[in-house]
Every structure is written in structure tokens, then in C-alpha cells.
Design a protein around this motif. Structure first.
Motif, mmCIF file in Angstrom:
data_model
loop_
_atom_site.group_PDB
_atom_site.id
_atom_site.type_symbol
_atom_site.label_atom_id
_atom_site.label_comp_id
_atom_site.label_asym_id
_atom_site.label_seq_id
_atom_site.Cartn_x
_atom_site.Cartn_y
_atom_site.Cartn_z
ATOM 1 N N UNK A 112 0.814 -1.215 0.000
ATOM 2 C CA UNK A 112 0.000 0.000 0.000
ATOM 3 C C UNK A 112 0.848 1.266 0.000
ATOM 4 N N UNK A 113 1.898 1.284 0.810
ATOM 5 C CA UNK A 113 2.752 2.453 0.928
ATOM 6 C C UNK A 113 3.389 2.786 -0.436
ATOM 7 N N UNK A 114 3.903 1.792 -1.104
ATOM 8 C CA UNK A 114 4.533 1.995 -2.404
ATOM 9 C C UNK A 114 3.501 2.394 -3.459
ATOM 10 N N UNK A 115 2.351 1.767 -3.432
ATOM 11 C CA UNK A 115 1.312 2.100 -4.403
ATOM 12 C C UNK A 115 0.807 3.527 -4.213
ATOM 13 N N UNK A 138 12.898 13.817 -14.643
ATOM 14 C CA UNK A 138 13.648 13.350 -13.474
ATOM 15 C C UNK A 138 13.703 14.407 -12.373
ATOM 16 N N UNK A 139 13.826 15.694 -12.746
ATOM 17 C CA UNK A 139 13.831 16.765 -11.732
ATOM 18 C C UNK A 139 12.509 16.793 -10.966
ATOM 19 N N UNK A 140 11.392 16.689 -11.706
ATOM 20 C CA UNK A 140 10.088 16.711 -11.050
ATOM 21 C C UNK A 140 9.905 15.494 -10.146
ATOM 22 N N UNK A 141 10.208 14.312 -10.654
ATOM 23 C CA UNK A 141 10.043 13.079 -9.876
ATOM 24 C C UNK A 141 10.937 13.117 -8.634
ATOM 25 N N UNK A 142 12.174 13.576 -8.802
ATOM 26 C CA UNK A 142 13.089 13.685 -7.658
ATOM 27 C C UNK A 142 12.541 14.650 -6.623
ATOM 28 N N UNK A 143 12.024 15.791 -7.065
ATOM 29 C CA UNK A 143 11.469 16.780 -6.132
ATOM 30 C C UNK A 143 10.284 16.191 -5.355
ATOM 31 N N UNK A 145 9.709 13.005 -4.738
ATOM 32 C CA UNK A 145 10.206 11.979 -3.815
ATOM 33 C C UNK A 145 10.927 12.598 -2.613
ATOM 34 N N UNK A 146 11.659 13.678 -2.824
ATOM 35 C CA UNK A 146 12.314 14.374 -1.707
ATOM 36 C C UNK A 146 11.251 14.933 -0.762
ATOM 37 N N UNK A 147 10.192 15.495 -1.329
ATOM 38 C CA UNK A 147 9.091 16.027 -0.517
ATOM 39 C C UNK A 147 8.439 14.917 0.315
ATOM 40 N N UNK A 148 8.181 13.776 -0.311
ATOM 41 C CA UNK A 148 7.605 12.644 0.419
ATOM 42 C C UNK A 148 8.556 12.155 1.509
#
Length: 161
Positions: A112-115, A138-143, A145-148
Motif C-alpha cells: 500500500x505504501x509503495x502504491x 527526473x527533476x520533477x520526480x526527484x522533487x 520523492x524528496x518532498x515525500x
């Protein structure tokens, strides 16, 4: 890496064996439940089978879970032999969670966490629509993921360690 939680996708299993051999693996209990329903031919029995599987997954400890599994297999081996055989082979893959602290089990027994994280990535990339190049994606996805990650480290406590 203390524990890997995933479904039984063959590619994921191969990658796990190649890159993280020796790391305990927990098969997602939700996906196990879904897979089990493929072996229940009578619709009216699905709730009963789901309840019995929940009893296995919600057991107090690994010994109790294995006893419940044995009871499940015995009760279905004559009426639903394919289900019983499948359960005997596959359900133990969903019991690895009993090797981690009890307080973590509820959160770590499914994907669930990953989904949820993937859903958030999809939502945020759809807003942007088109990306001029791979780097901008990649910049957007990285941002995101950093926020999460920041939320996990400072705010919401998913697991208390």
C-alpha cells in the motif's frame, strides 16, 4: 535493507535475487488474497475463504499463522484441492512479516505504501503533461520523492522505530 515487500511478479523476484539476495522478502498479503480468489470457483464461498485467510495473516505470531494455514489446507483439500495446494505453496511467502517487530507488521504486510507513492508520482506528472526532455521529468520526480521523504522523516510517522 531489512525487508522487501512486493507482489510475486517474476521480474521483481529475479531482480531481488540478483541485487538483494539474502534480504527477507514479504509477498503482499493483499495480492495473495486476490490471487487466492482465482481458485475459489463458487462466488458464495469467497467471503468465507477471505475470512479464513485473514485469520492466517492476523495471527498472533508465526507459529499460530502456520497452524491456521495447516487448518485452512486441511479444510479445503477435498472440496477445493487447487486452492489448498496453491495456499500451501504460496501463503508462507506472505508470513515473513512475522519476523519483524509487531508494531511494524500492519504497515509492512502490503505494498500500500509503495502504491500510494506511485499514485502521487502519477498525479504530479500528469499535471505537467509534456516534458521537454528526460532531465525535466527526473527533476520533477526527484522533487516529489524528496518532498515525500521529508514528510516521512519529520511529519507523519508511518513506522515508529
Amino acid at each position: 535493507m531489512k525487508l522487501i515487500v512486493s507482489d510475486a511478479h517474476e521480474g521483481l523476484k529475479a531482480a531481488r535475487q540478483n541485487m538483494l539476495a539474502g534480504t527477507p522478502w514479504q509477498r503482499c498479503q493483499f495480492h495473495l488474497m486476490q490471487n487466492a480468489m482465482q481458485y475459489v470457483s463458487k462466488v458464495h464461498l469467497r467471503k468465507q475463504v477471505a475470512d479464513e485467510l485473514r485469520n492466517i495473516f492476523n495471527a498472533r505470531d508465526l507459529d499460530d499463522a502456520l497452524k491456521e494455514l495447516k487448518r485452512f489446507v486441511t479444510s479445503h483439500e477435498k472440496t477445493a484441492p487447487k486452492l489448498a495446494s496453491w495456499a500451501e505453496d504460496n501463503i508462507p511467502e506472505g508470513l515473513t512479516v512475522f519476523t519483524i517487530p509487531a508494531g511494524h507488521r500492519k504497515r509492512m504486510r502490503t505494498t500500500n505504501m509503495l502504491e500510494r507513492q506511485n499514485k502521487e508520482l502519477k498525479r504530479r506528472t500528469r499535471v505537467a503533461g509534456l516534458f521537454p526532455n528526460e532531465e525535466s521529468l527526473l527533476r520533477l520526480v526527484t522533487a516529489v520523492l524528496v518532498e515525500l521523504s521529508d514528510d516521512w522523516e519529520t511529519g507523519m510517522k508511518y513506522l515508529t522505530i
